[in-house]
Design a protein around this motif. Structure first.
Motif, short mmCIF file in Angstrom:
data_model
loop_
_atom_site.label_atom_id
_atom_site.label_comp_id
_atom_site.label_asym_id
_atom_site.label_seq_id
_atom_site.Cartn_x
_atom_site.Cartn_y
_atom_site.Cartn_z
N ARG A 1 -12.88 -13.82 -3.58
CA ARG A 1 -12.35 -12.46 -3.54
C ARG A 1 -12.16 -11.94 -4.96
O ARG A 1 -11.69 -12.68 -5.82
N VAL A 2 -12.53 -10.70 -5.18
CA VAL A 2 -12.32 -10.04 -6.47
C VAL A 2 -11.57 -8.74 -6.22
O VAL A 2 -12.00 -7.92 -5.41
N SER A 3 -10.44 -8.56 -6.88
CA SER A 3 -9.64 -7.36 -6.65
C SER A 3 -8.93 -6.99 -7.95
O SER A 3 -9.02 -7.69 -8.96
N ALA A 4 -8.21 -5.88 -7.91
CA ALA A 4 -7.41 -5.48 -9.06
C ALA A 4 -6.11 -6.28 -9.09
O ALA A 4 -5.49 -6.49 -8.05
N GLU A 5 -5.73 -6.73 -10.27
CA GLU A 5 -4.43 -7.39 -10.42
C GLU A 5 -3.30 -6.37 -10.23
O GLU A 5 -2.30 -6.64 -9.58
N SER A 6 -3.49 -5.23 -10.82
CA SER A 6 -2.62 -4.08 -10.61
C SER A 6 -3.42 -2.84 -11.01
O SER A 6 -4.41 -2.94 -11.74
N PHE A 7 -3.02 -1.70 -10.51
CA PHE A 7 -3.67 -0.46 -10.91
C PHE A 7 -2.92 0.18 -12.07
O PHE A 7 -3.51 0.72 -13.00
N PHE A 8 -1.58 0.08 -12.00
CA PHE A 8 -0.74 0.58 -13.08
C PHE A 8 -0.35 -0.58 -14.01
O PHE A 8 -0.45 -1.74 -13.62
N PRO A 9 0.12 -0.27 -15.22
CA PRO A 9 0.60 -1.34 -16.10
C PRO A 9 1.67 -2.19 -15.41
O PRO A 9 2.55 -1.65 -14.73
N GLU A 10 1.61 -3.49 -15.61
CA GLU A 10 2.51 -4.40 -14.90
C GLU A 10 3.98 -4.11 -15.19
O GLU A 10 4.83 -4.24 -14.31
N LYS A 11 4.31 -3.74 -16.41
CA LYS A 11 5.72 -3.48 -16.74
C LYS A 11 6.29 -2.33 -15.92
O LYS A 11 7.50 -2.27 -15.69
N TRP A 12 5.42 -1.40 -15.45
CA TRP A 12 5.88 -0.32 -14.57
C TRP A 12 6.05 -0.84 -13.15
O TRP A 12 7.04 -0.56 -12.48
N VAL A 13 5.06 -1.60 -12.70
CA VAL A 13 5.01 -2.05 -11.30
C VAL A 13 6.21 -2.92 -10.95
O VAL A 13 6.77 -2.80 -9.86
N ILE A 14 6.63 -3.78 -11.87
CA ILE A 14 7.72 -4.71 -11.55
C ILE A 14 9.10 -4.08 -11.72
O ILE A 14 10.10 -4.67 -11.33
N ARG A 15 9.14 -2.87 -12.25
CA ARG A 15 10.44 -2.20 -12.42
C ARG A 15 10.76 -1.21 -11.30
O ARG A 15 11.93 -0.94 -11.02
N TYR A 16 9.73 -0.65 -10.66
CA TYR A 16 9.95 0.39 -9.66
C TYR A 16 9.33 -0.03 -8.33
O TYR A 16 8.10 -0.11 -8.22
N SER A 17 10.17 -0.24 -7.33
CA SER A 17 9.68 -0.75 -6.04
C SER A 17 8.74 0.24 -5.36
O SER A 17 7.76 -0.15 -4.73
N TRP A 18 9.02 1.54 -5.50
CA TRP A 18 8.14 2.54 -4.86
C TRP A 18 6.75 2.53 -5.52
O TRP A 18 5.73 2.68 -4.83
N LEU A 19 6.72 2.31 -6.82
CA LEU A 19 5.44 2.25 -7.52
C LEU A 19 4.70 0.96 -7.17
O LEU A 19 3.47 0.95 -7.06
N ALA A 20 5.46 -0.12 -6.95
CA ALA A 20 4.84 -1.39 -6.56
C ALA A 20 4.14 -1.26 -5.20
O ALA A 20 3.05 -1.81 -5.01
N ARG A 21 4.75 -0.52 -4.26
CA ARG A 21 4.13 -0.31 -2.95
C ARG A 21 2.85 0.50 -3.08
O ARG A 21 1.83 0.20 -2.45
N LEU A 22 2.90 1.55 -3.91
CA LEU A 22 1.72 2.37 -4.14
C LEU A 22 0.64 1.54 -4.83
O LEU A 22 -0.54 1.63 -4.48
N ASP A 23 1.05 0.75 -5.79
CA ASP A 23 0.10 -0.09 -6.52
C ASP A 23 -0.59 -1.07 -5.58
O ASP A 23 -1.81 -1.28 -5.67
N TRP A 24 0.17 -1.67 -4.66
CA TRP A 24 -0.40 -2.61 -3.69
C TRP A 24 -1.47 -1.92 -2.85
O TRP A 24 -2.56 -2.47 -2.65
N MET A 25 -1.19 -0.71 -2.39
CA MET A 25 -2.16 0.02 -1.57
C MET A 25 -3.43 0.34 -2.36
O MET A 25 -4.54 0.19 -1.86
#
Length: 263
Positions: free
Chosen positions: A218-242
């Motif tokens: 499997r090849v996928s994105a690790e994250s779409f947004f910078p990781e420091k943003w993703v791990i600080r904001y839960s709403w952004l983490a959900r969007l990032d996952w999608m």
């Protein structure tokens, strides 16, 4: 790995962890990557082994220990990071072994069964200077994984999304020291830490893995947004996952590959 590169990485990360910059910048694990890690480790039993190569302060090992019965092994060249991991994972000390020396790790692995799942996450591979040195680490992991079952999860920075200005600088200056990567800095004026990065494309990472024998699953994105943003904001983490689920890997901020050792 080349000893000079090894010593430089160890020194840089001892400072990075020691002054608190790393914990402040990355206080917890990436939810999207954690989901992929647990997909592979959740079915494991108390006789299974999970190895985190470049475990840092143990943020992914903690997730594995909290959600599985597996035994875990962590390795990092930074002695400061390993000490922090020991403190962080102390409640699970009977299921975790931590090492800052590859020689000591090698001796320990002689007395245990092969690894079921290996982690090489958050750009650890990309911090290794020289293609042959990176190949050596991938080959070493391949040899220690279970034949036919053992999985490797590896993530690296995406060349198309990271450090464009430094890439242009390297290209135009054609500096021999950074001809296959870039050097960037973390920290303020009084705490600057210089780190090396080899920036990847999806194609290059897949080729390096297949070259040592891995089968890509499997090849996928690790994250779409910078990781420091993703791990600080839960709403952004959900969007990032999608976004990571529906967008191609080459768009990601980082690239995440799940590979298997064949029979």
């Amino acid at each position: 790995m080349d000893k000079s590169n090894h010593a430089h990485i160890a020194k840089a990360y001892n400072e990075y962890y020691g002054n608190g910059l790393y914990a402040n910048r990355y206080p917890k694990a990436n939810p999207n990557v954690t989901d992929r890690v647990l997909t592979h480790t959740a079915p494991l039993t108390e006789t299974s082994n999970v190895l985190d190569y470049g475990c840092g302060n143990g943020r992914y090992l903690q997730q594995v220990l909290e959600h599985t019965l597996a035994r875990t092994i962590g390795f990092d060249v930074s002695e400061v990071a390993i000490q922090q991991a020991k403190n962080q994972l102390q409640p699970y000390h009977f299921r975790v072994s931590l090492f800052s020396s590859r020689n000591t790790l090698n001796r320990a692995l002689l007395h245990t069964s092969k690894v079921d799942v290996a982690l090489l996450l958050f750009g650890v591979l990309a911090h290794i200077e020289g293609k042959e040195n990176r190949r050596e680490v991938l080959s070493w992991l391949f040899e220690h994984l279970k034949s036919g079952y053992g999985h490797l999860l590896v993530s690296v920075p995406n060349r198309l999304r990271r450090f464009w200005w430094l890439q242009l600088k390297v290209y135009f200056l054609r500096s021999p020291k950074t001809k296959e990567g870039i050097c960037y800095e973390r920290g303020g004026d009084s705490q600057k830490i210089s780190l090396y990065y080899h920036l990847y494309t999806c194609k290059e990472l897949i080729e390096e893995l297949e070259d040592v024998g891995f089968v890509i699953r499997r090849v996928s994105a690790e994250s779409f947004f910078p990781e420091k943003w993703v791990i600080r904001y839960s709403w952004l983490a959900r969007l990032d996952w999608m976004l990571c689920e529906i967008l191609p890997a080459w768009i990601g901020y980082g690239i995440l590959v799940e590979a298997r050792r064949p029979l």
